[in-house]
Scaffold this motif. Structure first.
Motif, PDB file in Angstrom:
ATOM      1  N   CYS A  72       1.009  -1.157  -0.174  1.00 34.80           N
ATOM      2  CA  CYS A  72       0.074   0.161  -0.121  1.00 34.80           C
ATOM      3  C   CYS A  72       0.755   1.173   0.001  1.00 34.80           C
ATOM      4  O   CYS A  72       0.275   2.245  -0.188  1.00 34.80           O
ATOM      5  CB  CYS A  72      -0.935  -0.001   1.210  1.00 34.80           C
ATOM      6  SG  CYS A  72      -0.289  -0.055   2.526  1.00 34.80           S
ATOM      7  N   GLU A  73       2.174   0.972   0.384  1.00 35.59           N
ATOM      8  CA  GLU A  73       3.031   2.230   0.272  1.00 35.59           C
ATOM      9  C   GLU A  73       3.550   2.581  -1.039  1.00 35.59           C
ATOM     10  O   GLU A  73       4.151   3.793  -1.167  1.00 35.59           O
ATOM     11  CB  GLU A  73       4.296   2.302   1.272  1.00 35.59           C
ATOM     12  CG  GLU A  73       5.175   1.265   0.793  1.00 35.59           C
ATOM     13  CD  GLU A  73       5.147  -0.070   0.896  1.00 35.59           C
ATOM     14  OE1 GLU A  73       5.732  -1.144   0.494  1.00 35.59           O
ATOM     15  OE2 GLU A  73       3.879  -0.586   1.431  1.00 35.59           O
ATOM     16  N   VAL A  96       7.294  -5.996 -12.640  1.00 39.63           N
ATOM     17  CA  VAL A  96       6.675  -5.281 -11.469  1.00 39.63           C
ATOM     18  C   VAL A  96       5.660  -4.386 -11.780  1.00 39.63           C
ATOM     19  O   VAL A  96       5.743  -3.249 -12.683  1.00 39.63           O
ATOM     20  CB  VAL A  96       7.915  -4.412 -10.803  1.00 39.63           C
ATOM     21  CG1 VAL A  96       7.456  -4.093  -9.630  1.00 39.63           C
ATOM     22  CG2 VAL A  96       8.971  -5.236 -10.670  1.00 39.63           C
ATOM     23  N   VAL A  97       4.372  -4.428 -11.106  1.00 38.67           N
ATOM     24  CA  VAL A  97       3.406  -3.706 -11.662  1.00 38.67           C
ATOM     25  C   VAL A  97       3.385  -2.430 -10.628  1.00 38.67           C
ATOM     26  O   VAL A  97       3.316  -2.549  -9.437  1.00 38.67           O
ATOM     27  CB  VAL A  97       1.929  -4.707 -11.602  1.00 38.67           C
ATOM     28  CG1 VAL A  97       0.886  -3.649 -12.205  1.00 38.67           C
ATOM     29  CG2 VAL A  97       2.076  -5.792 -12.331  1.00 38.67           C
ATOM     30  N   ASP A  98       3.177  -1.321 -11.392  1.00 35.75           N
ATOM     31  CA  ASP A  98       2.973   0.011 -10.733  1.00 35.75           C
ATOM     32  C   ASP A  98       1.647   0.139 -10.692  1.00 35.75           C
ATOM     33  O   ASP A  98       1.081   0.690 -11.651  1.00 35.75           O
ATOM     34  CB  ASP A  98       3.991   0.941 -11.386  1.00 35.75           C
ATOM     35  CG  ASP A  98       3.604   2.327 -10.557  1.00 35.75           C
ATOM     36  OD1 ASP A  98       2.852   2.582  -9.787  1.00 35.75           O
ATOM     37  OD2 ASP A  98       4.418   3.513 -10.978  1.00 35.75           O
ATOM     38  N   SER A  99       0.797   0.012  -9.739  1.00 38.43           N
ATOM     39  CA  SER A  99      -0.671   0.230  -9.745  1.00 38.43           C
ATOM     40  C   SER A  99      -1.252   1.551  -9.384  1.00 38.43           C
ATOM     41  O   SER A  99      -2.358   1.977  -9.362  1.00 38.43           O
ATOM     42  CB  SER A  99      -1.518  -0.774  -8.628  1.00 38.43           C
ATOM     43  OG  SER A  99      -1.133  -1.997  -8.964  1.00 38.43           O
ATOM     44  N   PHE A 100       0.063   2.375  -8.928  1.00 42.64           N
ATOM     45  CA  PHE A 100      -0.433   3.672  -8.285  1.00 42.64           C
ATOM     46  C   PHE A 100      -0.300   4.987  -9.173  1.00 42.64           C
ATOM     47  O   PHE A 100      -1.097   5.865  -9.303  1.00 42.64           O
ATOM     48  CB  PHE A 100       0.460   4.066  -6.921  1.00 42.64           C
ATOM     49  CG  PHE A 100      -0.175   3.236  -5.924  1.00 42.64           C
ATOM     50  CD1 PHE A 100      -1.243   2.374  -5.979  1.00 42.64           C
ATOM     51  CD2 PHE A 100       0.264   3.197  -4.636  1.00 42.64           C
ATOM     52  CE1 PHE A 100      -1.663   1.569  -5.001  1.00 42.64           C
ATOM     53  CE2 PHE A 100      -0.110   2.670  -3.529  1.00 42.64           C
ATOM     54  CZ  PHE A 100      -1.077   1.614  -3.724  1.00 42.64           C
ATOM     55  N   LYS A 106      -0.546   8.027  -4.129  1.00 39.95           N
ATOM     56  CA  LYS A 106       0.767   8.318  -3.463  1.00 39.95           C
ATOM     57  C   LYS A 106       0.886   7.151  -2.393  1.00 39.95           C
ATOM     58  O   LYS A 106       2.252   6.598  -2.486  1.00 39.95           O
ATOM     59  CB  LYS A 106       0.828   9.600  -2.836  1.00 39.95           C
ATOM     60  CG  LYS A 106       0.601  10.898  -3.832  1.00 39.95           C
ATOM     61  CD  LYS A 106       1.975  10.959  -4.827  1.00 39.95           C
ATOM     62  CE  LYS A 106       1.693  12.119  -5.896  1.00 39.95           C
ATOM     63  NZ  LYS A 106       2.681  12.088  -7.088  1.00 39.95           N
ATOM     64  N   ASP A 107      -0.163   7.214  -1.809  1.00 42.37           N
ATOM     65  CA  ASP A 107       0.059   6.080  -0.483  1.00 42.37           C
ATOM     66  C   ASP A 107      -1.505   5.682  -0.263  1.00 42.37           C
ATOM     67  O   ASP A 107      -2.119   6.567   0.071  1.00 42.37           O
ATOM     68  CB  ASP A 107       0.765   6.608   0.628  1.00 42.37           C
ATOM     69  CG  ASP A 107       0.863   5.562   1.784  1.00 42.37           C
ATOM     70  OD1 ASP A 107       0.043   5.073   2.193  1.00 42.37           O
ATOM     71  OD2 ASP A 107       1.980   5.804   2.359  1.00 42.37           O
ATOM     72  N   ALA A 108      -1.666   4.314  -0.209  1.00 39.38           N
ATOM     73  CA  ALA A 108      -3.007   3.829   0.104  1.00 39.38           C
ATOM     74  C   ALA A 108      -3.474   3.000   1.377  1.00 39.38           C
ATOM     75  O   ALA A 108      -4.406   2.482   1.528  1.00 39.38           O
ATOM     76  CB  ALA A 108      -3.433   3.092  -1.280  1.00 39.38           C
ATOM     77  N   SER A 144       2.763  -7.468   1.241  1.00 41.98           N
ATOM     78  CA  SER A 144       1.820  -6.621   2.305  1.00 41.98           C
ATOM     79  C   SER A 144       0.224  -6.906   1.426  1.00 41.98           C
ATOM     80  O   SER A 144      -0.075  -7.996   1.042  1.00 41.98           O
ATOM     81  CB  SER A 144       2.304  -5.594   2.483  1.00 41.98           C
ATOM     82  OG  SER A 144       1.540  -4.712   3.497  1.00 41.98           O
ATOM     83  N   THR A 145      -0.105  -5.579   1.033  1.00 46.02           N
ATOM     84  CA  THR A 145      -1.455  -5.526   0.245  1.00 46.02           C
ATOM     85  C   THR A 145      -1.461  -6.362  -1.162  1.00 46.02           C
ATOM     86  O   THR A 145      -2.491  -6.746  -1.436  1.00 46.02           O
ATOM     87  CB  THR A 145      -1.989  -4.274   0.290  1.00 46.02           C
ATOM     88  OG1 THR A 145      -1.243  -3.397  -0.433  1.00 46.02           O
ATOM     89  CG2 THR A 145      -2.404  -3.403   1.544  1.00 46.02           C
ATOM     90  N   GLY A 146      -0.134  -6.238  -1.551  1.00 45.85           N
ATOM     91  CA  GLY A 146      -0.005  -6.946  -2.862  1.00 45.85           C
ATOM     92  C   GLY A 146       0.129  -8.340  -2.520  1.00 45.85           C
ATOM     93  O   GLY A 146      -0.417  -9.068  -3.635  1.00 45.85           O
TER      94      GLY A 146
END
Length: 268
Positions: A72-73, A96-100, A106-108, A144-146
């Motif tokens: 989530c960071e 590597v997937v950048d979901s943000f 920025k931070d979820a 983590s959330t990933g």
């Protein structure tokens, strides 16, 4: 035979920025049927535009591959740099997937997270277009959330059943487990710490206790005296985030890395 057991000289394309789309959310059969009855033209489902970082070993392949999902960071160095280099040295293509970034997040960690399962399968579809990837041997790996997304994306009766392509295996670092996740569709490795109060190990134990007889095997490794983000050297000094301790544990990290390597070798 797995191609990922002999270290390579280094990646040909290290952290090559790529663009792709998350898997589109498919329309339900009911919605399609109603549209036909009313002579309605439905729009073609679109996926979310995403960024990714692609690395691969030397040679033409085809190689097995691993899709990585951050927490989530967002993108931290161990996920964006350290793990890809490690996996490439074992012989795997890494995306590597950048979901943000494309979502302007920025931070979820204190806000709503998008449904990133579709991001993972969009990455799988992207890899399917690469001649150097053996698309029948791709693992999903998250932190983590990933890691939670990894478990949700490879569970029976989850969104995986909507996807045309499937992952071969799954690795989840300190995910938030739930008994309701039920059985897995692919062999799964979960790695977590017994002092992690952000992603409690007991919840993972409960999930395993509730498994049926028809699902794929799930392996659970719990490291004593270990907190969240234990594999990430950037947390060597330890850090308290929203009341949770995040701290690197070199012994647990080394053990987990060995377990991941063996797991991928066995299932890819």
């Amino acid at each position: 035979m797995c191609l990922g057991i002999v270290p390579q000289a280094g990646p040909v394309h290290a952290e090559e920025l790529v663009r792709f789309e998350g898997a589109p959310v498919k329309l339900s059969p009911f919605r399609i049927r109603k549209a036909k009855e009313q002579a309605e033209t439905l729009p073609q489902p679109q996926g979310t535009p995403l960024l990714g970082y692609l690395s691969r070993p030397r040679g033409d392949g085809p190689f097995p591959a691993v899709v990585l999902l951050h927490g989530c960071e967002g993108m931290r160095s161990s996920v964006k740099d350290l793990w890809p280099k490690r996996l490439v040295s074992w012989g795997y293509v890494v995306l590597v997937v950048d979901s943000f970034t494309t979502r302007n997040i920025k931070d979820a960690c204190q806000s709503f997270l998008p449904d990133r399962v579709f991001d993972a399968y969009g990455a799988l579809d992207y890899l399917a277009k690469s001649r150097f990837v053996d698309i029948s041997r791709v693992a999903l790996m998250g932190f983590s959330t990933g890691g939670t997304v990894t478990l949700d994306g490879t569970k029976i009766r989850g969104n995986e059943q909507l996807m045309d392509r499937k992952f071969k295996a799954a690795v989840a670092y300190y995910p938030r487990c739930a008994a309701t996740q039920g059985d897995a569709t692919v062999p799964t490795l979960i790695l977590t710490g017994d002092r992690d109060n952000w992603s409690p190990a007991d919840q993972c134990r409960k999930r395993l206790a509730s498994l049926g007889d028809d699902g794929a095997p799930i392996e659970l490794e719990i490291y004593r005296g270990t907190y969240h983000n234990f594999d990430a050297p950037e947390f060597r000094a330890g850090k308290r985030v929203l009341g949770h301790i995040e701290k690197y544990n070199p012994n647990a990290a080394i053990k987990s890395i060995g377990s991941v390597r063996t797991f991928l070798r066995n299932y890819l």
